[in-house]
Design a protein around this motif. Structure first.
Motif, short mmCIF file in Angstrom:
data_model
loop_
_atom_site.label_atom_id
_atom_site.label_comp_id
_atom_site.label_asym_id
_atom_site.label_seq_id
_atom_site.Cartn_x
_atom_site.Cartn_y
_atom_site.Cartn_z
N PRO A 126 31.95 25.26 -9.96
CA PRO A 126 32.05 24.10 -9.08
C PRO A 126 31.31 24.37 -7.78
O PRO A 126 31.33 25.48 -7.25
CB PRO A 126 33.56 23.98 -8.85
CG PRO A 126 34.08 25.38 -9.01
CD PRO A 126 33.22 26.02 -10.05
N VAL A 127 30.65 23.34 -7.26
CA VAL A 127 29.97 23.48 -5.97
C VAL A 127 30.99 23.55 -4.85
O VAL A 127 30.85 24.32 -3.90
CB VAL A 127 28.99 22.31 -5.75
CG1 VAL A 127 28.46 22.31 -4.32
CG2 VAL A 127 27.83 22.39 -6.75
N GLY A 128 32.05 22.78 -4.96
CA GLY A 128 33.10 22.79 -3.95
C GLY A 128 34.35 23.44 -4.49
O GLY A 128 34.30 24.34 -5.33
N SER A 129 35.50 22.97 -4.04
CA SER A 129 36.78 23.54 -4.45
C SER A 129 37.46 22.75 -5.56
O SER A 129 38.55 23.13 -6.01
CB SER A 129 37.72 23.63 -3.24
OG SER A 129 37.92 22.33 -2.68
N ASP A 130 36.84 21.65 -5.99
CA ASP A 130 37.45 20.83 -7.04
C ASP A 130 37.36 21.51 -8.40
O ASP A 130 36.43 22.29 -8.65
CB ASP A 130 36.78 19.46 -7.10
CG ASP A 130 37.15 18.57 -5.94
OD1 ASP A 130 38.35 18.36 -5.73
OD2 ASP A 130 36.24 18.11 -5.23
N PRO A 131 38.28 21.21 -9.29
CA PRO A 131 38.22 21.79 -10.64
C PRO A 131 37.09 21.18 -11.47
O PRO A 131 36.48 20.19 -11.08
CB PRO A 131 39.59 21.45 -11.23
CG PRO A 131 40.01 20.22 -10.51
CD PRO A 131 39.47 20.35 -9.11
N ILE A 132 36.85 21.77 -12.63
CA ILE A 132 35.82 21.31 -13.56
C ILE A 132 36.51 20.64 -14.75
O ILE A 132 37.42 21.20 -15.36
CB ILE A 132 34.97 22.49 -14.07
CG1 ILE A 132 34.26 23.17 -12.90
CG2 ILE A 132 33.95 22.01 -15.09
CD1 ILE A 132 33.49 24.42 -13.30
N LYS A 133 36.04 19.44 -15.08
CA LYS A 133 36.59 18.73 -16.24
C LYS A 133 35.76 19.05 -17.48
O LYS A 133 34.53 19.05 -17.43
CB LYS A 133 36.61 17.22 -16.01
CG LYS A 133 37.23 16.43 -17.16
CD LYS A 133 37.37 14.96 -16.85
CE LYS A 133 36.06 14.22 -16.97
NZ LYS A 133 36.22 12.76 -16.85
N LEU A 134 36.44 19.31 -18.59
CA LEU A 134 35.80 19.54 -19.88
C LEU A 134 36.22 18.43 -20.83
O LEU A 134 37.37 18.37 -21.25
CB LEU A 134 36.19 20.91 -20.44
CG LEU A 134 35.69 21.25 -21.85
CD1 LEU A 134 34.17 21.16 -21.93
CD2 LEU A 134 36.16 22.64 -22.27
N THR A 135 35.29 17.56 -21.16
CA THR A 135 35.60 16.38 -21.96
C THR A 135 36.16 16.74 -23.32
O THR A 135 37.14 16.13 -23.79
CB THR A 135 34.33 15.52 -22.14
OG1 THR A 135 33.84 15.14 -20.86
CG2 THR A 135 34.61 14.29 -22.97
N GLU A 136 35.57 17.74 -23.96
CA GLU A 136 35.95 18.07 -25.33
C GLU A 136 37.33 18.74 -25.44
O GLU A 136 37.81 18.95 -26.54
CB GLU A 136 34.89 18.98 -25.97
CG GLU A 136 33.61 18.27 -26.36
CD GLU A 136 32.74 17.88 -25.17
OE1 GLU A 136 31.84 17.04 -25.32
OE2 GLU A 136 32.96 18.43 -24.05
N ARG A 137 37.95 19.07 -24.33
CA ARG A 137 39.30 19.62 -24.35
C ARG A 137 40.24 18.61 -23.72
O ARG A 137 40.90 18.85 -22.72
CB ARG A 137 39.36 20.95 -23.60
CG ARG A 137 40.37 21.96 -24.16
CD ARG A 137 40.16 22.21 -25.61
NE ARG A 137 40.87 23.39 -26.12
CZ ARG A 137 40.95 23.69 -27.39
NH1 ARG A 137 40.38 22.90 -28.28
NH2 ARG A 137 41.58 24.76 -27.79
N SER A 138 40.27 17.42 -24.34
CA SER A 138 41.19 16.35 -23.93
C SER A 138 41.01 15.94 -22.47
O SER A 138 41.95 15.54 -21.80
CB SER A 138 42.65 16.77 -24.17
OG SER A 138 42.87 17.10 -25.51
N ASN A 139 39.77 16.05 -21.97
CA ASN A 139 39.45 15.66 -20.59
C ASN A 139 40.27 16.43 -19.55
O ASN A 139 40.49 15.94 -18.44
CB ASN A 139 39.65 14.14 -20.39
CG ASN A 139 38.54 13.33 -21.01
OD1 ASN A 139 37.37 13.60 -20.78
ND2 ASN A 139 38.91 12.35 -21.82
N ARG A 140 40.68 17.62 -19.89
CA ARG A 140 41.44 18.43 -18.94
C ARG A 140 40.51 19.03 -17.89
O ARG A 140 39.33 19.25 -18.13
CB ARG A 140 42.19 19.54 -19.66
CG ARG A 140 43.26 19.03 -20.60
CD ARG A 140 43.84 20.15 -21.44
NE ARG A 140 44.77 19.64 -22.44
CZ ARG A 140 45.00 20.20 -23.62
NH1 ARG A 140 44.37 21.32 -23.95
NH2 ARG A 140 45.86 19.68 -24.46
#
Length: 706
Positions: free
Chosen positions: A288-302
């Protein structure tokens, strides 16, 4: 001065005292507690025999943007950034099948959807070619050309695909490319790719790392399977400006090859950048560029803390989430226990989860753990709650230890009143994983009761208590008679609402039913499955056992139990079911998913002992002779209905059957070894703290901290 001891002698005495003290206490807490700063969690991976959950592509995004690069032994090299909220996809640059190519998007989309329906890993991409945009349907991420060839044959044999593609002949694509020298930037690379595309070549923008560690852009031409094919591409490329200067791409160095991907949007005007990676020992880094988490679409959009690493393992893409170990536990505790549970129960779970992960080390070759219950469930930031974060922080670094080592802190949802001995589950004894009584009835709080009833038609099933009224009546055998109070009441196979399982029947208001038994709604403490026919059970069993059972199935019984009462041996028609370890009986006997636990009894519904004249006895189904009934007036008839209702010596009315069927009546949920989560809830509700809970379920352990 003569009585003054030398320093060396004092030192020896001190060491001796320390050793003696250690031998007296025998406390495991004196051993060093292992420490783990970062944990690697595999979300997708191909690891035969251990973990096989793969994805053809991985789609990432983050509100504040992503940094894309490569990971080397000396650290991460950042190549370029993706803007906030923008999705970017990754896949392996491996062997594939180009199933179709068309200038018409709708035609390509139809082929891609058909491949998806056939469980193919289909990509719908676009490329500039012959002066216009062309849509290509690419399928697969195959390890070898032979695998791709087999897929090509498979898709060609599908009549619907053949109709959709018309006269187009599918071709294989491989990871061999020609490459230009480094260009000034991405814009120049896009223009150069269009130039090669103008002469009918597949050309793609490529990204590598420059000597300065920044992104270096070039163009890769062709996607050949063999060196001979690459020479053909070379000859065709020589017709384009700069084509004669192309050289074979260096496959040893990491690279990303860009395609425009329409798979997610299914729209011609909307594409995502798809980067295909390759190179010996390539590890693509996504941070991540900032402090936000990364979403992975293929894992139920977690969404996940930390960063991701993509690599190839056994011919498939591995997706690894690396993050601070303690932050990983924030999510695990929130998945494995309800965040609303008492703090002491959550703390016990935090210490157990921490201990389990540390005990496993690098259990999955390139990862410590996986994100499923094969390790412990981990669902990213969405499962974190203030209570689970507090439980982890309040126990930071604490682990359960035995004999100087962090224990394998196994846990299950419910012990069913008694936890299991590890030996009766997996065949090996572990001194700190011994059976104890477990107060697991907390899972039953607030649940409905269900009545097992007989309908006027003779059918048997369960009705929830609020859908029945008392009538004050009873049968001649003393069984209560109740009355349905709602039209369309569903009579269910099990004492719980299961919409995926067909109902036994429906009953309208006023229908009178005979009550056979009353049970609490199936839950983690107690449950019912079945009855199942012999044919169904035989099919399920023979699909799992090493030595098939010869049918028809007449008997199925628990022939041996372990220390906690769990099944350690089961026989069918007198033959032992051959499984690798007893816990496999859950899946071996599960008709619609595994049985909740191995702490069960099997009701053989046709098994009855009949007392005849002269005290002679007959046992069914071993005795195939018919059963006769004496009805009112002394009339003798053969029992013809499928259900038989027998009043035993204890005046209990039992629903037996003329032909064999099998019901499983059990307690507990999970393997039952170690900490019972519902038991921890009960103990916490009684005022016990987390250390007491842990020491109750893990025999003779100590709680230690870094």
């Amino acid at each position: 001065m003569a009585n003054k001891r030398p320093f060396k002698q004092y030192l020896m005495i001190v060491v001796a005292i320390m050793l003696l003290a250690t031998s007296w206490t025998g406390s495991p807490s004196h051993a060093a507690v292992p420490k783990l700063e970062q944990i690697r969690v595999a979300l997708f991976m191909q690891l035969p025999g251990k973990y096989e959950d793969t994805t053809a592509a991985a789609t990432f995004s983050s509100p504040t943007g992503l940094s894309i690069g490569s990971r080397q032994p000396d650290g991460v090299s950042s190549w370029f950034n993706v803007s906030g909220g923008t999705s970017v996809r990754f896949a392996a640059d491996s062997f594939k099948v180009k199933v179709y190519e068309s200038s018409t998007f709708a035609s390509a989309l139809a082929v891609q959807k058909r491949l998806q329906a056939l469980k193919g890993a289909a990509f719908l991409t676009s490329i500039s070619k012959n002066g216009s945009i062309v849509y290509q349907v690419i399928e697969g991420t195959y390890k070898t050309a032979a695998e791709a060839a087999a897929a090509q044959t498979k898709w060609a044999a599908d009549s619907e695909i053949s109709k959709l593609v018309g006269g187009y002949k599918a071709v294989q694509q491989g990871p061999l490319h020609l490459e230009t020298a480094p260009l000034a930037g991405k814009t120049e690379a896009i223009a150069a790719a269009s130039s090669f595309g103008a002469v009918g070549l597949d050309a793609y923008v490529a990204v590598r790392s420059s000597q300065a560690g920044m992104a270096s852009y070039s163009v890769m031409v062709g996607a050949a399977v063999t060196e001979a094919e690459l020479l053909i591409v070379q000859a065709a490329a020589s017709k384009a400006a700069g084509g004669s200067a192309l050289k074979a791409a260096d496959a040893k160095l990491p690279y990303l090859m860009l395609r425009n991907d329409h798979t997610v949007s299914a729209k011609a005007e909307n594409s995502i950048e798809l980067y295909m990676f390759a190179g010996s020992d390539t590890k693509i880094s996504i941070s991540p560029v900032g402090s936000d988490p990364i979403k992975l679409t293929e894992r139920s959009n977690r969404s996940y803390r930390g960063q991701f690493e993509l690599s190839m393992l056994n011919g498939r893409m591995a997706v690894i989430n690396e993050l601070p170990f303690e932050q990983y536990l924030y999510s695990v505790v929130g998945v494995e226990m309800y965040p609303s549970w008492p703090a002491e129960a959550l703390k016990a779970q935090a210490v157990a989860a921490r201990s389990y992960a540390l005990n496993k080390g690098f259990g999955f070759q390139i990862a410590h753990v996986v994100d499923t219950t094969l390790s412990q469930a981990y669902y990213g930031t969405g499962s974190e709650k203030p209570s689970t974060i507090a439980a982890v922080d309040d126990t930071a670094g604490e682990v359960a230890m035995y004999d100087g080592k962090v224990i394998e802190a196994l846990f299950a949802a419910s012990g069913g009143g008694m936890t299991a001995d590890a030996k009766e589950i997996w065949g090996n004894a572990i001194p700190y994983l011994m059976p104890v009584k477990s107060p697991d009835t907390s899972s039953e709080a607030g649940l409905h009761s269900w009545y097992r009833v007989v309908l006027p038609s003779g059918e048997i099933g369960y009705v929830r208590d609020d859908l029945l009224d008392e009538t004050g009546q009873a049968t001649a055998a003393g069984s209560p008679i109740m009355q349905v109070n709602t039209n369309g009441t569903k009579v269910r196979k099990h004492p719980q609402i299961q919409d995926t399982i067909p109902v036994v029947a429906t009953a309208d208001s006023g229908t009178k039913v005979i009550v056979l038994e009353k049970k609490v709604e199936s839950n983690s403490m107690s449950w019912v499955r079945g009855p199942y026919t012999p044919q169904v059970m035989l099919t399920v069993i023979n699909a799992k056992v090493k030595t098939p059972i010869s049918g028809p199935l007449r008997t199925l019984e628990v022939s041996q139990k372990g220390a906690s009462g769990r099944a350690t041996e089961i026989t069918a028609n007198g033959q032992k079911l051959t499984v690798s370890y007893p816990d496999m009986f859950r899946s071996t006997l599960g008709v619609q998913g595994s049985l909740p636990s191995t702490l069960f009894q099997i009701e053989e519904t046709a098994k009855v002992a009949l007392l005849g004249s002269g005290s002679a006895t007959r046992t069914k189904p071993g005795d195939s002779a018919p059963v006769y009934m004496i009805s009112a007036g002394g009339k003798v008839t053969e029992a013809s209905q499928s259900n038989l209702f027998i009043l035993d010596g204890s005046e209990h009315l039992r629903a037996a059957t003329k032909e064999p069927s099998f019901r499983f009546i059990g307690t507990g949920n999970g393997h039952g070894v170690g900490l019972s989560q519902y038991g921890a809830l009960s103990l916490a509700q009684q005022g016990y703290d987390y250390q007491y809970i842990l020491k109750y379920y893990y025999k003779d352990v100590t709680i230690a901290k870094e």
